[in-house]
Design an enzyme around this catalytic site. Structure first.
Site: not given
Ligand code: NAD
Length: 359
Positions: A78, A175, A177-179, A181
């Site tokens: 990292k 949450g 978001g990207n994952v 939804y």
């Molecule tokens: P993202 O930022 O797209 O989605 C996170 C969502 O959580 C957002 O919609 C945000 O508005 C919401 N959020 C923020 N604060 C909040 C709260 N207090 N209560 C409820 N919702 C809240 O991130 P992502 O890419 O979807 O990743 C989500 C999690 O998964 C993160 O912890 C990330 O580290 C982990 N992760 C993601 C990936 C990936 O491929 N994107 C891979 C491994 C782990």
């Protein structure tokens, strides 16, 4: 510092500073037994250099464990870039970081993480080949992460109710978001009943209209009576304050570092709540990034991502047989691969795959 390194069994730590571009960065390489270390580059403000150091070591170790159990030919590493209070030129800073990555000759491959973006990876790619997840390189890993989480949820349902159909299963997602939804979309398609929360009102509205999801306030999500609670937003959401509120049978979501501290895994076990360890269930993105840059075809990547469910089945059975917390068993399973005298069969096979694709 050396005690911290030894405790984490970290193999390398690289530090640089380039005042001209404001770059202050640390790269931690935890373990390269299975392949070059792969892990994102975090670009955030830290309260202190010690915080940055602890963060990068903890995250690098987590990547080793994740890669080992995902069965990808990758080690764990990292990077953190200490974000200046006032940034002069983002492009110059990430160019300088790219040159830093390049000095390691490929032992560390960087990627997007909190605070860094796809555009930054394109800038880094002008300085080094050792960067993953650029536009030419598989793109957004989030849908693959969501697919892995879906399979992890299915494993939990199988363990709880002896079936793998998700129809009628109550799932609370924190949450979307990207994952979160795309996960909600796949669950809806399988007939699961969804409750969701987020701080983004537009997304909540969309989930309600498109997926018939019930919407609750962020503070209410812990209390929702459900089969599965899926944290897909923030880390450290399983803590002393939230644990007594939980009204679920299992926890299975994508967020990194869901347990505020290791002992919360044992507390979940005591409460009879199944926990699918985050670094196993959310490995779909790592699998996608690792294999896409080796030009592995999409159906093989999908197949490997679906195997996350199989890993969770094995873990849950073992935790039950040994009467241990799933989080502890997950660590043991990863350490058996990373520190065993010889590599288990599956890992040898993956290394052979890597040699073939490199040839
Ligand atoms: P993202 O930022 O797209 O989605 C996170 C969502 O959580 C957002 O919609 C945000 O508005 C919401 N959020 C923020 N604060 C909040 C709260 N207090 N209560 C409820 N919702 C809240 O991130 P992502 O890419 O979807 O990743 C989500 C999690 O998964 C993160 O912890 C990330 O580290 C982990 N992760 C993601 C990936 C990936 O491929 N994107 C891979 C491994 C782990």
């Amino acid at each position: 510092m050396f005690d911290t390194l030894e405790q984490a069994r970290l193999s390398e730590l690289h530090v640089t500073s380039d005042p001209e571009t404001q770059l202050r960065a640390i790269i931690a390489i935890h373990n390269t037994r299975l392949g070059p270390a792969l892990g994102g580059c975090r670009f955030i403000e830290y309260n202190s250099e010690t915080d940055a150091l602890n963060d990068v070591i903890r995250l690098a170790k987590g990547m080793s464990y994740k890669a080992a159990l995902a069965g990808v030919p990758q080690g764990g590493g990292k990077a953190v870039i200490l974000k200046p209070k006032q940034l002069n030129n983002r492009t110059q800073l990430f160019s300088s970081f790219g040159r830093f990555v390049n000095t390691l000759g490929g032992r560390y491959i960087t990627a997007v993480d909190s605070g860094s973006h796809l555009n930054d990876m394109e800038v880094i790619a002008q300085q080094t080949n050792h960067v993953a997840g650029t536009r030419n390189d598989g793109g957004d890993p989030s849908p693959a992460t969501a697919l892995g989480v879906l399979e992890g949820i299915r494993s939990c349902v199988k363990s709880l109710y002896g079936r793998d159909r998700l129809k009628g299963v109550q799932i609370a997602i924190q949450g979307i978001g990207n994952v979160g939804y795309p996960l909600a979309e796949m669950l809806h398609a399988e007939g699961a009943q969804l409750t969701v929360t987020d701080i983004d009102q537009a997304r909540l509205k969309q989930a309600n209209h498109q997926l018939g999801a019930t919407v609750v306030e962020p503070s209410e999500i812990y209390r929702v009576e459900c089969d599965i609670f899926a944290p897909c937003g923030l880390g450290a959401v399983i803590n002393d304050q939230t644990l007594p509120l939980l009204n679920c049978k299992a926890i299975a979501g994508s967020a990194n570092n869901q347990l505020a501290s290791d002992h919360h895994g044992a507390l979940l076990q005591k409460r009879g709540i199944l926990y699918a360890p985050d670094f196993i269930i959310n490995a779909g993105g790592l699998i996608h990034v690792s294999l896409a840059r080796r030009d592995v075809d999409a159906s093989t990547i999908r197949e490997k991502t679906l195997r996350i469910g199989h890993t969770i089945d094995t873990l849950l059975e073992r935790a039950q047989a040994e009467g241990k917390a799933t989080s502890d068993v997950a660590n043991t399973m990863a350490e058996e691969i990373l520190f065993a005298p010889s590599l288990p069969d599956r890992q040898n096979r993956d290394r052979d795959d890597k040699k073939e694709s490199a040839a």
